[in-house]
Design a protein around this motif. Structure first.
Motif, PDB file in Angstrom:
ATOM      1  N   VAL A   9      38.973  43.913  43.781  1.00 26.31           N
ATOM      2  CA  VAL A   9      39.427  42.982  42.980  1.00 26.31           C
ATOM      3  C   VAL A   9      38.601  42.666  41.757  1.00 26.31           C
ATOM      4  CG1 VAL A   9      40.427  40.538  42.671  1.00 26.31           C
ATOM      5  CG2 VAL A   9      40.905  41.736  44.633  1.00 26.31           C
ATOM      6  N   PHE A  10      37.294  42.246  42.137  1.00 24.85           N
ATOM      7  CA  PHE A  10      36.582  41.777  41.149  1.00 24.85           C
ATOM      8  C   PHE A  10      35.443  42.797  40.469  1.00 24.85           C
ATOM      9  CE2 PHE A  10      37.827  38.167  43.821  1.00 24.85           C
ATOM     10  CZ  PHE A  10      38.350  37.337  42.716  1.00 24.85           C
ATOM     11  N   GLY A  11      35.509  44.039  41.099  1.00 21.29           N
ATOM     12  CA  GLY A  11      34.600  45.072  40.778  1.00 21.29           C
ATOM     13  C   GLY A  11      33.313  44.740  40.781  1.00 21.29           C
ATOM     14  N   ASN A  12      32.216  44.741  39.597  1.00 19.86           N
ATOM     15  CA  ASN A  12      31.127  44.716  39.558  1.00 19.86           C
ATOM     16  C   ASN A  12      30.470  43.129  39.765  1.00 19.86           C
ATOM     17  OD1 ASN A  12      31.907  44.279  36.964  1.00 19.86           O
ATOM     18  ND2 ASN A  12      29.916  44.739  35.886  1.00 19.86           N
ATOM     19  N   ARG A  13      31.608  42.279  39.735  1.00 20.35           N
ATOM     20  CA  ARG A  13      31.093  40.756  39.722  1.00 20.35           C
ATOM     21  C   ARG A  13      31.484  40.334  41.198  1.00 20.35           C
ATOM     22  NH1 ARG A  13      33.258  37.201  37.455  1.00 20.35           N
ATOM     23  NH2 ARG A  13      35.506  37.995  37.182  1.00 20.35           N
ATOM     24  N   SER A  14      31.897  41.288  42.204  1.00 25.25           N
ATOM     25  CA  SER A  14      32.298  40.974  43.425  1.00 25.25           C
ATOM     26  C   SER A  14      31.119  39.978  43.976  1.00 25.25           C
ATOM     27  CB  SER A  14      32.719  41.991  44.217  1.00 25.25           C
ATOM     28  OG  SER A  14      31.610  42.934  44.301  1.00 25.25           O
ATOM     29  N   LYS A  31      28.855  38.202  42.974  1.00 21.43           N
ATOM     30  CA  LYS A  31      28.772  36.892  42.422  1.00 21.43           C
ATOM     31  C   LYS A  31      30.043  35.877  42.894  1.00 21.43           C
ATOM     32  CE  LYS A  31      28.124  34.669  37.917  1.00 21.43           C
ATOM     33  NZ  LYS A  31      26.673  34.467  38.062  1.00 21.43           N
ATOM     34  N   VAL A  32      31.107  36.538  42.925  1.00 23.78           N
ATOM     35  CA  VAL A  32      32.413  35.860  43.487  1.00 23.78           C
ATOM     36  C   VAL A  32      32.085  35.517  45.158  1.00 23.78           C
ATOM     37  CG1 VAL A  32      34.931  36.083  43.977  1.00 23.78           C
ATOM     38  CG2 VAL A  32      33.991  36.682  41.805  1.00 23.78           C
ATOM     39  N   TYR A  33      31.494  36.523  45.718  1.00 30.38           N
ATOM     40  CA  TYR A  33      31.333  36.504  47.214  1.00 30.38           C
ATOM     41  C   TYR A  33      30.354  35.040  47.345  1.00 30.38           C
ATOM     42  CZ  TYR A  33      29.688  37.826  51.843  1.00 30.38           C
ATOM     43  OH  TYR A  33      29.419  37.943  53.172  1.00 30.38           O
ATOM     44  N   GLN A  34      29.286  34.854  46.636  1.00 25.76           N
ATOM     45  CA  GLN A  34      28.340  33.961  46.709  1.00 25.76           C
ATOM     46  C   GLN A  34      28.904  32.621  45.945  1.00 25.76           C
ATOM     47  OE1 GLN A  34      24.959  34.947  44.454  1.00 25.76           O
ATOM     48  NE2 GLN A  34      23.843  36.013  46.408  1.00 25.76           N
ATOM     49  N   ALA A  35      29.876  32.477  45.222  1.00 24.44           N
ATOM     50  CA  ALA A  35      30.325  31.259  44.612  1.00 24.44           C
ATOM     51  C   ALA A  35      31.468  30.761  45.588  1.00 24.44           C
ATOM     52  CB  ALA A  35      31.122  31.553  43.338  1.00 24.44           C
ATOM     53  N   VAL A  36      32.171  31.439  46.362  1.00 25.39           N
ATOM     54  CA  VAL A  36      33.187  31.015  47.278  1.00 25.39           C
ATOM     55  C   VAL A  36      32.526  30.396  48.484  1.00 25.39           C
ATOM     56  CG1 VAL A  36      34.965  32.155  46.282  1.00 25.39           C
ATOM     57  CG2 VAL A  36      33.682  32.985  48.206  1.00 25.39           C
ATOM     58  N   ARG A  37      31.149  30.738  48.711  1.00 26.72           N
ATOM     59  CA  ARG A  37      30.508  30.202  49.608  1.00 26.72           C
ATOM     60  C   ARG A  37      29.571  28.932  49.450  1.00 26.72           C
ATOM     61  NH1 ARG A  37      32.059  34.811  50.850  1.00 26.72           N
ATOM     62  NH2 ARG A  37      32.558  35.658  52.687  1.00 26.72           N
TER      63      ARG A  37
END
Lengths: 414, 281
Positions: free
Chosen positions: A224-229, A231-237
């Motif tokens: 879903v988020f490509g190369n920003r995955s 960053k998103v993985y860390q943000a939601v945690r």
């Protein structure tokens, strides 16, 4: 030194946020303005956009950047006032002054009523961080009449979300170790760094809560988020190692330069070079999850004369097309001489985190979705196959004529 | 806590000893928490040493049931919490909003009430809150609004130290908080008056007269009680109060350099020496 030491340290970050800062300042100066909804926007201009609005106007549907004419339709009883950036800057300086006794690490987002204060390790001097936050709030309220929301959290991301949760007034303390639990039930649009396109994709998956995204693996996020995955993985945690920058440091600025092989006054060539610089800076912005609220163009002419012009955006953007529109306006202001050009610099500053993106389907949705989608797709291709694999046609003229040119991108953070 | 003892003169009063708050990063450096302890781990370590704590953050921030429930989950079921009443009900009262705030507070601490882990709601009033007609009316309305909760009222203005106030607290079943603090003019005196036969409550603020009222907690609460000073409290006040109430709470607020937990250990030892019943961690 890298930032790895931050991963092992229990940090205490205060985020202070004066909600609807411009409105709050105007209402302090004129108490009569408290009686009605308030919209701040330049008057007289046919395409004036909303600079800021009161909570009542927001509840009625008014948003920053919205055309004033449209905003009036949503909230016809609102009083409209022209913006006074000088007032907001002065208020911001006083606001900042009240935090500096507690830490050298105070990061201000220009003129918008947001401050981060890093209190890590100051407990022995000043006591518990919530007490410091409360004292700052009390001092600001007494001195300026403004009532900032405050939060205390182990990092900037969680602190920022915490003040968004309690907006327009209140406070929130998130202890170290509670970041994930705190974020889980919240709406995804409250997370800084998630872009409009991301939210639309999540909506397609019927996902609205942070906790739902947190259940995805890194591999699932990549689709879903490509190369920003990551960053998103860390943000939601609730993981964020970004430092609070010193108040004495220069404001964040991203720059990119282009030197023409042969001096030129060919506008098509200059615009093409400008577009390539926009692409470079835009990509860096998106990687950092920030938006720029001002873009500047530096022109160095063959005869040594330098002209600088800037163009601001009310809401900020990291979208190449919008950045280019701003940059081209600044270029038009600057390109007034008939002398040939040697060097072109693009600078983005007033960097900030994008606002919570609540209005998913309000303004020109198709157009925004298309341009954000295209930008994301280009980023993904460049990330996978290299930065020069794919280019926009309008940038190709510059790449042909500028093969031997010196180009660099410089991040004043590093 | 080390163990239990029994005293005939103090009846069967059970005593809890603890500190005002537990989350202080300087307590790591001071050796109370092991090196490297993060703030998220502190409660689970604290409950191994003490059977009660005061939640200070509820003064800064309205308690939220989910956060309180998370904290409760880190403590054993017999551990007790005292929750400080939020500042919008004591220090920054807004006439149109405070009743709603009281209801929100009640909702926030509901998990502690349901689990029978709420020792008291600490109603700490500001130093400038004197015994004026307006303040008397507000306090009465506030106590009405919080009725049903175990209330402990801490006055900081000396004008409240009268028998009529004590009698009214007694009528309402509310606890008068006994305080130890510097002997300065205008401050509420150190008393041994018990207004609630269910609970007496003592708070040790330290006696740093030079740092008092300067607005800097690190100065104000920087004090190390001597054993003699604590012994004097036990002999002259706590023994008497324990004889008049079924349960008692004593907490230390001199948190600077972890003096509070050190002094709490000393007091606990003294209480045992005097044969009082001490609740274990």
């Amino acid at each position: 030194m890298g930032l790895s030491w931050l991963e092992h340290k229990d940090r205490s970050i205060i985020h202070l946020n004066v909600a609807d800062f411009a409105v709050a300042v105007e209402r302090v100066l004129d108490v009569r303005l408290r009686a009605r909804p308030l919209i701040i926007a330049p008057q007289g201009a046919s395409r004036a956009a909303v600079y800021d609005m009161s909570e009542e106007a927001y509840q009625a549907g008014v948003r920053k950047g919205m055309a004033l004419r449209r905003a009036r339709r949503f909230c016809h009883e609102a009083e409209v006032l022209p913006p006074h950036p000088d007032r907001y800057e002065r208020a911001m300086k006083v606001f900042l002054k009240h935090t500096l006794p507690y830490s050298p690490l105070v990061e201000a987002e220009e003129g918008n009523g947001h401050l981060f204060v890093d209190l890590t390790g100051t407990g022995k001097l000043f006591g518990p961080p919530p007490d410091v936050a409360w004292r700052i709030r009390k001092a600001v309220k007494f001195d300026l009449g403004l009532d900032p929301i405050w939060s205390v959290a182990p990092n900037k991301l969680v602190a920022k979300v915490a003040t968004r949760v309690v907006k327009p007034t209140g406070e929130y303390i998130v202890e170290a170790g509670e970041e994930g639990e705190f974020l889980q039930p919240l709406a995804v649009y409250l997370l800084p760094g998630l872009e409009r396109e991301d939210l639309l994709r999540l909506r397609e998956f019927h996902i609205s809560q942070v906790g739902q995204v947190a259940r995805w693996t890194l591999e699932q996020l990549e689709t879903v988020f490509g190369n920003r995955s990551r960053k998103v993985y860390q943000a939601v945690r609730g993981i964020d190692f970004s430092p609070v920058l010193s108040a004495r440091q220069r404001p964040l600025r991203l720059t990119a330069d282009h030197v023409f092989g042969d001096d030129t006054n060919d506008v098509i060539l200059i615009e093409a070079a400008l577009y390539r610089l926009v692409e470079q800076v835009g990509r860096r912005l998106r990687e950092q999850g920030r938006v720029a609220r001002r873009i500047g163009v530096w022109l160095d002419y063959s005869d040594g004369v330098r002209i600088t012009r800037q163009k601001s955006s009310r809401t900020g953007t990291a979208n190449d097309f919008k950045l280019f529109a701003l940059a081209r306006t600044a270029l038009e202001f600057a390109l007034k001489r008939r002398v040939r050009l040697r060097h072109l610099r693009l600078a983005c500053d007033r960097l900030t985190y994008p606002p919570a993106q609540q209005e998913l389907f309000s303004l020109d949705e198709q157009e925004i979705r298309a341009s954000d989608g295209l930008t994301t797709a280009l980023d993904q291709i460049r990330s996978r196959f290299g930065p020069s694999t794919i280019r926009m046609g309008r940038g190709l003229v510059a790449s042909i004529s500028g093969e031997t040119l010196f180009e660099k991108i410089k991040d004043s953070q590093s | 806590m080390e163990g239990e003892g029994r005293s005939e003169s103090a009846g069967s009063c059970r005593l809890w000893v603890g500190t005002c708050g537990y989350s202080y990063t300087e307590w790591v450096e001071a050796g109370f928490y092991p090196p490297g302890t993060k703030s998220g781990q502190m409660l689970s370590l604290y409950v191994q040493k003490f059977p009660i704590t005061e939640l200070n953050y509820t003064w800064y921030q309205m308690p939220r049931a989910e956060a309180i429930e998370r904290q409760r989950g880190q403590a054993p079921p017999q551990f007790l919490f005292a929750a400080k009443l939020t500042r919008s009900l004591t220090h920054e009262i807004e006439p149109d909003l405070w009743r709603d705030q009281a209801a929100t507070f009640r909702d926030g601490i509901a998990p502690l009430v349901q689990a029978r882990q709420l020792a008291a709601v600490l109603v700490q009033l500001p130093p400038g809150f004197d015994r004026s007609l307006k303040n008397r009316s507000y306090l009465a309305a506030l106590l009405d609004e919080l009725e049903g909760l175990p209330l402990a009222v801490e006055f900081r203005h000396g004008s409240w130290a009268t028998d009529r106030v004590f009698a009214e607290l007694e009528r309402r079943g509310a606890t008068l908080v006994s305080v130890d603090e510097p002997n300065l003019p205008g401050l509420f005196p150190a008393l041994d008056v018990v207004t609630n036969p269910d609970l007496f409550y003592v708070r040790f603020h330290g006696r740093n007269a030079a740092g008092w009222g300067k607005g800097k907690k690190q100065l104000q609460f920087n004090y190390d009680y001597t054993e003699d000073e604590l012994r004097e409290w036990v002999e002259e006040k706590i023994m008497k109060m324990a004889g008049e109430a079924r349960e008692g709470v004593t907490v230390f607020n001199n948190h600077v350099r972890a003096q509070a937990p050190r002094n709490a250990f000393v007091l606990a030892r003294l209480l045992l020496e005097y044969g009082l019943i001490l609740v274990r961690a």
